[in-house]
Design an enzyme around this catalytic site. Structure first.
Site, PDB file in Angstrom:
ATOM      1  N   ASP A 176      -7.443   7.705   2.937  1.00 22.54           N
ATOM      2  CA  ASP A 176      -6.933   8.181   1.649  1.00 22.54           C
ATOM      3  C   ASP A 176      -8.088   8.627   0.773  1.00 22.54           C
ATOM      4  OD1 ASP A 176      -4.453   7.408   2.472  1.00 22.54           O
ATOM      5  OD2 ASP A 176      -4.478   5.495   1.404  1.00 22.54           O
ATOM      6  N   HIS A 201       1.612   4.397  -2.888  1.00 26.20           N
ATOM      7  CA  HIS A 201       1.626   5.859  -2.747  1.00 26.20           C
ATOM      8  C   HIS A 201       2.956   6.433  -3.250  1.00 26.20           C
ATOM      9  CE1 HIS A 201      -2.021   6.362  -0.483  1.00 26.20           C
ATOM     10  NE2 HIS A 201      -1.615   5.655   0.558  1.00 26.20           N
ATOM     11  N   HIS A 251       0.837  -1.203   0.000  1.00 32.11           N
ATOM     12  CA  HIS A 251       0.000   0.000   0.000  1.00 32.11           C
ATOM     13  C   HIS A 251       0.875   1.258   0.000  1.00 32.11           C
ATOM     14  CE1 HIS A 251      -3.620   2.333   1.416  1.00 32.11           C
ATOM     15  NE2 HIS A 251      -2.643   3.135   1.795  1.00 32.11           N
ATOM     16  N   GLU A 252       1.812   1.309   0.937  1.00 32.19           N
ATOM     17  CA  GLU A 252       2.669   2.493   1.015  1.00 32.19           C
ATOM     18  C   GLU A 252       3.556   2.609  -0.221  1.00 32.19           C
ATOM     19  OE1 GLU A 252       2.038   4.724   3.083  1.00 32.19           O
ATOM     20  OE2 GLU A 252       0.740   3.515   4.353  1.00 32.19           O
TER      21      GLU A 252
HETATM   22 ZN    ZN Z   1      -2.678   5.128   2.363  1.00 28.18          ZN
END
Ligand code: ZN
Ligand code: ADP
Ligand code: MG
Length: 633
Positions: free
Chosen positions: A520, A448, A444-445
């Site tokens: 988010d 980003h 997930h990170e």
């Molecule tokens: Zn996030």
């Protein structure tokens, strides 16, 4: 990844005010009363009650020589017989005992054989013995009422002092509390503006002689923590005048009419102390637009506001009292407040820029011993968007970190860790992610970060971590290359795509979405909405601002706040949704194209948990992505 819903908020138990614990007092009193009653009956029950005999019986006993002594107290006779047993008897109170006994036919000689002693009972014991049983309950009742009346009176006294001003006064002689302009870093324009006020307060005659109209009111506006309160204090400190400080919410209390009378009182006191400064902090609490009915049509608030206006209008030009006010919501203030002759000077405090941040850091590092490696410039570079208050707390956190590790000096490393602590709350190292969670969070990170590195207008990545902090499971720290006041549509669009990066990856790789990206999504959606409704950044809606600051409808709108039709509303929704879809598609393209880089970042994250900028950039360079350079923009 944000919105980790663990309810670790501590409930703040409201402490009861012991002074007004009514029920406790009542029960306490009753309890004491009961206790005393029990004790009394126990004590009086303990005497072994002697037999009561009649007077004729007594006369007979004396005649028989069976009585040793008689003690007379009042009309009570305590008799001791020859065999030492006790008896009591009653006589008429008017006649003397010997007389009475003589009437029963006793001879003088027989009587003389008995010791008769008379005890004077008119003293204390008599009263205690006779009155107390009746008086005690009455006393208790009186005591009880006294207690209650005292409390009521206490409240009454408070009610009387309610109308008086609650302002705290800082006198110019108070060296400890004095703040000067040199204690306020940055804010050059604001200080420049306020110097004029200081000049006037120091030397009013100069201005009055030339016929200049003196400013009555100055309003300081700016984001929370930008130093409004501090600056107002500094003005008073520089001018050397008394500073009456109170907060808008203090005007408004339970009783109607109190706010207005407090205002009157405050101005009266300040005029006496003139030249002086009255400072109303958080004036939006009373100074909101009148007549909107928001917040239940608060008449009290409106009266208070009216009174402030009346007082300010009633100032004579030579009154030498200046009213300062501060707010972080200038948009909700009543226009009447801002009219010329009232708060007509506006001083805007911005968030500090890089240089100012360094200055502020310097001010707050005055009493802190630093290690040689400390470089405040770097800290200032790393803290865009921090307010003065944030920087203050950063310095403090840094010192705390050093102290916790038993070091005598604060090092650069402490300050860098403090940045993140202020930004995101404390690290939660104890929160262990499961292997699966760790993998999802890492990807997930990485999502980003990757999108941020590839899209041209997104901010470069400074750090990625999957150590949870505050409510976030992991986070990607992006910092803008430069300070900026203006953001463009292209930047917003890239930001939205970056926000969606985590979501895209979860969906693509795991075929499922967790609750992780909900924050988010919120951030991205509200950004998209603002683009459409506030900044005119949508082609279909065009260049109109449909909503004011903070998403509220512009003034004049009713309670439901909409100034536009249902049709427009539907269009807005469609447009927001389109921006989000586009962002999603762009993020997906990036992730698909640089799948290798994504895997590499995620792998490194699972292994190391935290990637600093250098390590991160090595990974993306190895995968054919050029990191953003400072000069690029
Ligand atoms: Zn996030
Ligand atoms: P505001 O009233 O705007 O919310 P404050 O004036 O209460 O903010 O500021 C909070 C704290 O932040 C101050 O006590 C001070 O320590 C620090 N601070 C804010 N701005 C500055 C500044 N420009 N220079 C130095 N310290 C500042
Ligand atoms: Mg303040």
């Amino acid at each position: 990844m944000k919105l980790f819903t663990q309810n670790n908020q501590q409930k703040k138990g409201k402490e009861k005010n012991p002074k007004f614990d009514f029920s406790k007092n009542i029960f306490g009193t009753i309890f004491v009363l009961l206790l005393l009653t029990v004790a009394y009956s126990l004590l009086s029950g303990k005497e072994d009650t002697p037999v009561e005999v009649s007077l004729s019986n007594l006369a007979q006993s004396i005649d028989a020589g069976a009585i040793k002594s008689i003690e007379v107290s009042g009309n009570k006779l305590s008799i001791i017989r020859s065999d030492d047993t006790k008896e009591t008897a009653l006589k008429e109170s008017e006649a003397a005992l010997t007389e009475t006994l003589a009437n029963y036919g006793l001879s003088k000689e027989k009587l003389a054989a008995v010791t008769i002693s008379v005890k004077n009972q008119s003293g204390f014991m008599f009263w205690v013995a006779n009155i107390l049983p009746f008086a005690l309950p009455v006393l208790f009742i009186l005591f009880f009422f006294w207690m209650i009346s005292r409390q009521v009176k206490g409240a009454g006294m408070q009610a009387l002092s309610f109308g008086q001003t609650q302002a705290r006064v800082t006198s110019p002689d108070d060296k400890n509390q004095r703040v000067l302009f040199k204690d306020v870093a940055g804010a050059k324009e604001a200080k420049e503006e306020l110097k004029e006020i200081v000049d006037f307060l120091r030397n009013p005659k100069k201005f009055l002689d030339i016929g200049a109209r003196i400013p009555k009111g100055v309003i300081l506006t700016g984001a929370p923590g930008t130093g409004k309160t501090l600056l107002a204090r500094a003005v008073a400190g520089e001018a050397g005048v008394p500073f009456f400080h109170l907060s808008g919410s203090e005007f408004v209390e339970m009783f109607v009419g109190v706010g207005a009378s407090r205002v009157r009182d405050l101005f009266k006191v300040a005029k006496k102390a003139a030249p002086a400064i009255i400072f109303v902090d958080e004036i939006d609490a009373v100074g909101r637009v009148r007549g909107t009915g928001i917040g239940g049509g608060n008449d009290e608030r409106e009266q208070t506001l009216n009174q402030i206006l009346v007082e300010m209008d009633g100032f004579e030009p030579n009154e030498k009292v200046i009213v300062m006010a501060a707010t972080n919501r200038p948009d909700v203030l009543d226009p009447a407040l801002l009219r010329p002759g009232r708060f007509d000077r506006r001083v805007v405090l911005d968030l500090p820029d890089r240089e100012d941040r360094e200055e502020i850091l310097k001010i707050h590092s005055r009493k802190k011993p630093f290690a040689e490696d400390v470089n405040l410039k770097v800290i200032a570079e790393r803290t865009p968007g921090f307010s003065g208050a944030d920087l203050h707390s950063l310095m403090n956190e840094g010192a705390i970190l050093a102290a916790r590790e038993d070091r005598k000096k604060v090092s650069q490393f402490d300050l860098i860790r403090a940045i993140e602590k202020v930004l995101l709350g404390p690290e939660r190292k104890s929160y262990l992610l499961s292997k699966k969670e760790k993998e999802i969070t890492a990807y997930h990170e990485a999502g980003h970060a990757l999108v941020a590195s590839v899209l041209p207008y997104a901010d470069p990545v400074h750090k990625i971590t999957i150590i949870s902090r505050g409510r976030a499971l992991g986070y990607t720290l992006k910092l803008p290359i430069e300070e900026r006041k203006l953001q463009s549509k292209k930047e917003f669009l890239d930001d939205i795509a970056v926000s969606l990066g985590g979501y895209v990856v979860e969906e693509m790789l795991f075929g499922d979405v967790t609750t992780g990206p909900s924050n988010d999504l919120q951030v991205a959606t509200s950004l998209a909405r603002s683009m459409v409704t506030r900044w005119g950044m949508s082609e279909t809606i065009g260049p109109v601002a449909l909503e004011g600051e903070g998403g509220r409808a512009l003034f004049g709108a009713g309670i439901d706040g909409k100034e536009y039709s249902e049709a427009v509303s539907a269009k807005i929704d469609a447009e927001v949704s389109k921006i989000m879809q586009d962002g999603f598609a762009r993020a997906r393209d990036v992730v698909t194209k640089y799948r290798g880089a994504l895997d590499a970042i995620a792998l490194a994250l699972v292994e190391k948990e935290t990637l600093e900028q250098d390590d991160y950039e090595k990974i993306i360079i190895a995968n054919g992505i050029m990191p953003k350079k400072k000069e690029e923009k």
